[in-house]
Write a protein that holds these residues in place. Structure first.
Motif, PDB file in Angstrom:
ATOM      1  N   VAL A  23     -10.397  -1.340  -3.491  1.00 25.80           N
ATOM      2  CA  VAL A  23      -9.129  -2.690  -2.228  1.00 25.80           C
ATOM      3  C   VAL A  23      -8.380  -0.980  -2.125  1.00 25.80           C
ATOM      4  O   VAL A  23      -8.281  -0.103  -2.397  1.00 25.80           O
ATOM      5  CB  VAL A  23      -8.673  -3.073  -3.670  1.00 25.80           C
ATOM      6  N   GLN A  24      -8.210  -1.494  -0.968  1.00 26.43           N
ATOM      7  CA  GLN A  24      -7.158  -0.691   0.224  1.00 26.43           C
ATOM      8  C   GLN A  24      -5.580  -1.702  -0.136  1.00 26.43           C
ATOM      9  O   GLN A  24      -4.556  -0.963  -0.719  1.00 26.43           O
ATOM     10  CB  GLN A  24      -6.919  -0.640   1.129  1.00 26.43           C
ATOM     11  N   GLU A  25      -5.161  -2.931  -0.225  1.00 25.68           N
ATOM     12  CA  GLU A  25      -4.516  -3.225  -0.820  1.00 25.68           C
ATOM     13  C   GLU A  25      -4.181  -4.896  -1.260  1.00 25.68           C
ATOM     14  O   GLU A  25      -4.654  -5.486  -0.872  1.00 25.68           O
ATOM     15  CB  GLU A  25      -3.547  -3.787   0.993  1.00 25.68           C
ATOM     16  N   VAL A  26      -2.955  -5.438  -1.846  1.00 27.11           N
ATOM     17  CA  VAL A  26      -3.128  -6.328  -2.288  1.00 27.11           C
ATOM     18  C   VAL A  26      -1.662  -6.775  -2.002  1.00 27.11           C
ATOM     19  O   VAL A  26      -0.190  -6.296  -2.381  1.00 27.11           O
ATOM     20  CB  VAL A  26      -3.377  -6.177  -3.942  1.00 27.11           C
ATOM     21  N   LEU A  27      -1.492  -8.241  -1.286  1.00 25.36           N
ATOM     22  CA  LEU A  27      -0.052  -8.870  -1.468  1.00 25.36           C
ATOM     23  C   LEU A  27      -0.371 -10.122  -2.177  1.00 25.36           C
ATOM     24  O   LEU A  27      -0.906 -10.916  -2.877  1.00 25.36           O
ATOM     25  CB  LEU A  27      -0.181  -9.624   0.400  1.00 25.36           C
ATOM     26  N   ARG A  43       4.214  -9.717   0.393  1.00 22.17           N
ATOM     27  CA  ARG A  43       4.666  -9.076  -0.226  1.00 22.17           C
ATOM     28  C   ARG A  43       3.395  -8.052  -1.667  1.00 22.17           C
ATOM     29  O   ARG A  43       2.588  -8.255  -2.048  1.00 22.17           O
ATOM     30  CB  ARG A  43       5.500  -9.000  -0.932  1.00 22.17           C
ATOM     31  N   ALA A  44       3.927  -6.722  -0.608  1.00 21.28           N
ATOM     32  CA  ALA A  44       3.018  -5.756  -1.285  1.00 21.28           C
ATOM     33  C   ALA A  44       3.125  -5.461  -3.096  1.00 21.28           C
ATOM     34  O   ALA A  44       4.178  -5.445  -3.549  1.00 21.28           O
ATOM     35  CB  ALA A  44       2.577  -4.233  -0.909  1.00 21.28           C
ATOM     36  N   VAL A  45       2.002  -5.537  -3.722  1.00 23.11           N
ATOM     37  CA  VAL A  45       1.711  -5.170  -5.144  1.00 23.11           C
ATOM     38  C   VAL A  45       1.429  -4.198  -5.294  1.00 23.11           C
ATOM     39  O   VAL A  45       0.108  -3.855  -4.892  1.00 23.11           O
ATOM     40  CB  VAL A  45       2.017  -6.260  -6.543  1.00 23.11           C
ATOM     41  N   ASP A  46       1.470  -3.451  -6.894  1.00 25.66           N
ATOM     42  CA  ASP A  46       0.642  -2.530  -7.505  1.00 25.66           C
ATOM     43  C   ASP A  46      -0.849  -3.454  -8.146  1.00 25.66           C
ATOM     44  O   ASP A  46      -0.441  -4.435  -8.322  1.00 25.66           O
ATOM     45  CB  ASP A  46       1.586  -1.833  -8.455  1.00 25.66           C
ATOM     46  N   TYR A  47      -1.714  -2.906  -8.060  1.00 31.56           N
ATOM     47  CA  TYR A  47      -2.976  -3.060  -8.593  1.00 31.56           C
ATOM     48  C   TYR A  47      -3.497  -1.591  -9.142  1.00 31.56           C
ATOM     49  O   TYR A  47      -3.512  -0.629  -9.056  1.00 31.56           O
ATOM     50  CB  TYR A  47      -3.761  -3.650  -7.223  1.00 31.56           C
ATOM     51  N   ARG A  48      -4.355  -2.251  -9.345  1.00 32.81           N
ATOM     52  CA  ARG A  48      -5.315  -1.571 -10.460  1.00 32.81           C
ATOM     53  C   ARG A  48      -7.122  -2.014 -10.333  1.00 32.81           C
ATOM     54  O   ARG A  48      -6.964  -2.619 -10.602  1.00 32.81           O
ATOM     55  CB  ARG A  48      -5.032  -0.631 -11.714  1.00 32.81           C
ATOM     56  N   GLN A  49      -7.804  -0.960 -10.421  1.00 35.76           N
ATOM     57  CA  GLN A  49      -9.483  -1.046 -10.670  1.00 35.76           C
ATOM     58  C   GLN A  49      -9.945  -0.374 -11.739  1.00 35.76           C
ATOM     59  O   GLN A  49      -9.668   0.309 -11.774  1.00 35.76           O
ATOM     60  CB  GLN A  49     -10.313  -0.662  -8.763  1.00 35.76           C
ATOM     61  N   GLU A  50     -10.226  -0.737 -12.676  1.00 34.13           N
ATOM     62  CA  GLU A  50     -10.946  -0.519 -13.615  1.00 34.13           C
ATOM     63  C   GLU A  50     -12.301  -1.071 -13.865  1.00 34.13           C
ATOM     64  O   GLU A  50     -12.990  -2.104 -13.671  1.00 34.13           O
ATOM     65  CB  GLU A  50     -10.800  -1.483 -15.065  1.00 34.13           C
ATOM     66  N   ALA A  51     -12.831   0.311 -14.678  1.00 31.41           N
ATOM     67  CA  ALA A  51     -15.163   0.076 -14.329  1.00 31.41           C
ATOM     68  C   ALA A  51     -15.356  -1.082 -15.083  1.00 31.41           C
ATOM     69  O   ALA A  51     -14.069  -0.525 -16.673  1.00 31.41           O
ATOM     70  CB  ALA A  51     -14.841   1.863 -14.211  1.00 31.41           C
TER      71      ALA A  51
END
Length: 534
Positions: free
Chosen positions: A79-83, A87-95
């Motif tokens: 993932v490069q970006e989440v809106l 509006r841009a928001v923080d995100y995280r990918q978890e294995a």
């Protein structure tokens, strides 16, 4: 899905992670997806933008979506970006397969928000990129059971159904097919083409796919205004058009027998699916070798078209109830065969299916609704398919012909474009038939096995006496048993005996010495028996 490759599937070396109970399924509802996808001939990386309109049913501090992330082998989605609402928001990918979106503040229940996700990567699964039997590069979605999130950020569970747009940009030599109605096809430049498909009916992600290949396309006909088309490789297009043409007749049968077709079209597509057939909504994918020029797979077409009603429109609410999809499609094919070729042809199929159930039951004595399974591919077995089909066949006798068909129609009408569990189907059939079906559903679906009979008979004094014992492990079954006797001159008598306990002795009027006795001569019962003369 017609599971022609079942023996291979059970030996896959790639383990699938089982879905446990997922609390978020009751906390949010994805209403609509828009997937913008870029495909290339230069590499296997896909670039995607996914827009999800989500209704939050409860207040949540963060959003949890399914998406397989980057793996050490270089595959997976990054993932490069989440809106959120632009509006841009923080995100995280978890294995290995979760995307968490951090919200500015907890989103209130019963509110709707738009999330846009920019991502790219090489799919580990789900979107099959490779060469077809003619050596031509192809892209085929193959999402069942929960493999959509290998290439699409989503809620990858059959209970979450949504409308979908697929907007695919690809080299211009590809034709792209997907769910729903084609909205646009546009040449962006000399080398690139955009194709836009829209499915306006909510569907589960397991049957939401695209296919991109060089195709020959022919309109096979229409049923009630629904166009039926064949999409086959150019190298075997004449054979393919002929082989897939029966889909028109099949669609007409189910429309008349069950109710209105739910989708905008019916495309029958030669593909790289790993299954015999995959019932993608309005967009069925068949295995490559299904094209023979001999119409050798009419039963496969009937199976997959039946899924459009049962599995796609009426979708099982959880994987453990997959018989509502596969059992219904298997028996649906039998009903089409019966209607087209006669009951004897259906009986041949039922006898073969019964044998498959008996073999599987000895090897794996599990109920049809098996809540212990967490690897959903293990549900692709004779319980879900053939035993599920037999349950419907025996239910047909239990409630009678009129109530059986009315029950199927009412079940479809009640849960069309929604979800159902086994208990929902039982309630509908009880309401239509006026019968208490609790023991029937309990013994055939929630407990393992089938009646195993030891039957001894003797004829004396104008009576045929039979001792009938149920010798299987577990509780006794309750069922009608048909018995037929043939005399030395070819005279025949037939009786029906109600079996409701472990052992029963009956005396039947019979004025001749039988030279032959049949159990279940009309193929209505799932059972096995050892029949001996005393």
């Amino acid at each position: 899905m017609k599971n022609i490759l079942i023996s291979v599937l059970l030996l896959w070396s790639v383990a699938l992670i089982g879905q446990k109970e997922i609390p978020r399924l009751s906390q949010l509802d994805v209403e609509h997806y828009v997937f913008n996808l870029e495909l290339s001939d230069e590499h296997d990386t896909i670039r995607g933008e996914a827009s999800l309109r989500i209704r939050f049913l409860k207040e949540l501090p963060e959003l949890h979506l399914d998406l397989v992330g980057p793996a050490p082998n270089g595959k997976g989605m990054k993932v490069q970006e989440v809106l959120k609402n632009g509006r841009a928001v923080d995100y995280r990918q978890e294995a290995p397969e979760s995307l968490f979106v951090e919200l500015d503040e907890p989103l209130a229940g019963d509110s709707t928000h738009l999330f846009t996700i920019q991502y790219s990567g090489i799919p580990t699964d789900g979107l099959i990129i490779g060469e077809n039997l003619y050596g031509q590069r192809t892209f085929f979605g193959d999402n069942w059971p929960n493999r959509a999130h290998h290439w699409l950020p989503c809620v990858d569970h059959p209970s979450d159904k949504a409308t979908i747009d697929f907007i695919v940009t690809a080299p211009d030599h590809y034709q792209v097919v997907a769910n729903g109605e084609q909205i646009e096809e546009l040449n962006l430049d000399e080398d690139t083409k955009l194709t836009h498909w829209r499915e306006a009916v909510p569907i589960p992600m397991k049957v939401a796919v695209i296919g991109a290949a060089q195709f020959g396309v022919r309109q096979a006909g229409e049923v009630g205004g629904v166009p039926v088309s064949s999409w086959v490789y150019p190298g075997n297009r004449t054979k393919g058009y002929y082989d897939y043409a029966p889909a028109v007749e099949v669609l007409h049968f189910f429309t008349q027998a069950i109710g209105p077709y739910a989708y905008e079209k019916l495309a029958n597509v030669q593909s790289k699916t790993r299954y015999g057939g995959m019932e993608n909504a309005s967009n069925i994918f068949y295995f490559e070798q299904s094209v023979t020029g001999g119409q050798d797979h009419i039963d496969l077409i009937a199976h997959e078209v039946a899924h459009q009603w049962f599995g796609n429109s009426v979708t099982e609410g959880n994987w453990h109830h997959i018989w509502l999809s596969e059992g219904f499609a298997t028996y649906g094919a039998n009903l089409f065969i019966e209607n087209t070729y006669g009951r004897d042809e259906m009986a041949k199929r039922l006898i073969s299916e019964r044998q498959q159930v008996l073999v599987f039951g000895k090897r794996s004595p599990r109920p049809v609704v098996d809540t212990t399974v967490t690897d959903w591919n293990r549900l692709l077995n004779a319980n879900s398919y053939q035993k599920g089909s037999w349950v419907l066949h025996m239910l047909r006798r239990k409630v009678g012909e009129v109530d059986f068909w009315n029950g199927l129609r009412q079940y479809y009408a009640t849960f069309k474009n929604g979800n159902a569990l086994t208990a929902d189907f039982q309630r509908v059939m009880e309401a239509v038939s006026g019968k208490d079906l609790s023991r029937f559903f309990q013994q055939w679906l929630y407990q393992p096995g089938y009646p195993e009979l030891a039957v001894e008979w003797a004829q004396e004094g104008g009576l045929l006496e039979l001792n009938i014992r149920q010798v299987q492990a577990g509780p006794a079954f309750d069922f009608p048993l048909d018995i037929k006797a043939e005399g030395p001159d070819g005279d025949e008598l037939q009786w029906t005996v109600a079996i409701d306990r472990s052992e029963k002795t009956v005396s039947l009027p019979c004025d001749f010495e039988p030279r032959r006795i049949w159990l279940d001569p009309d193929t209505w019962l799932l059972f096995t028996a050892d029949l001996q003369r005393q």
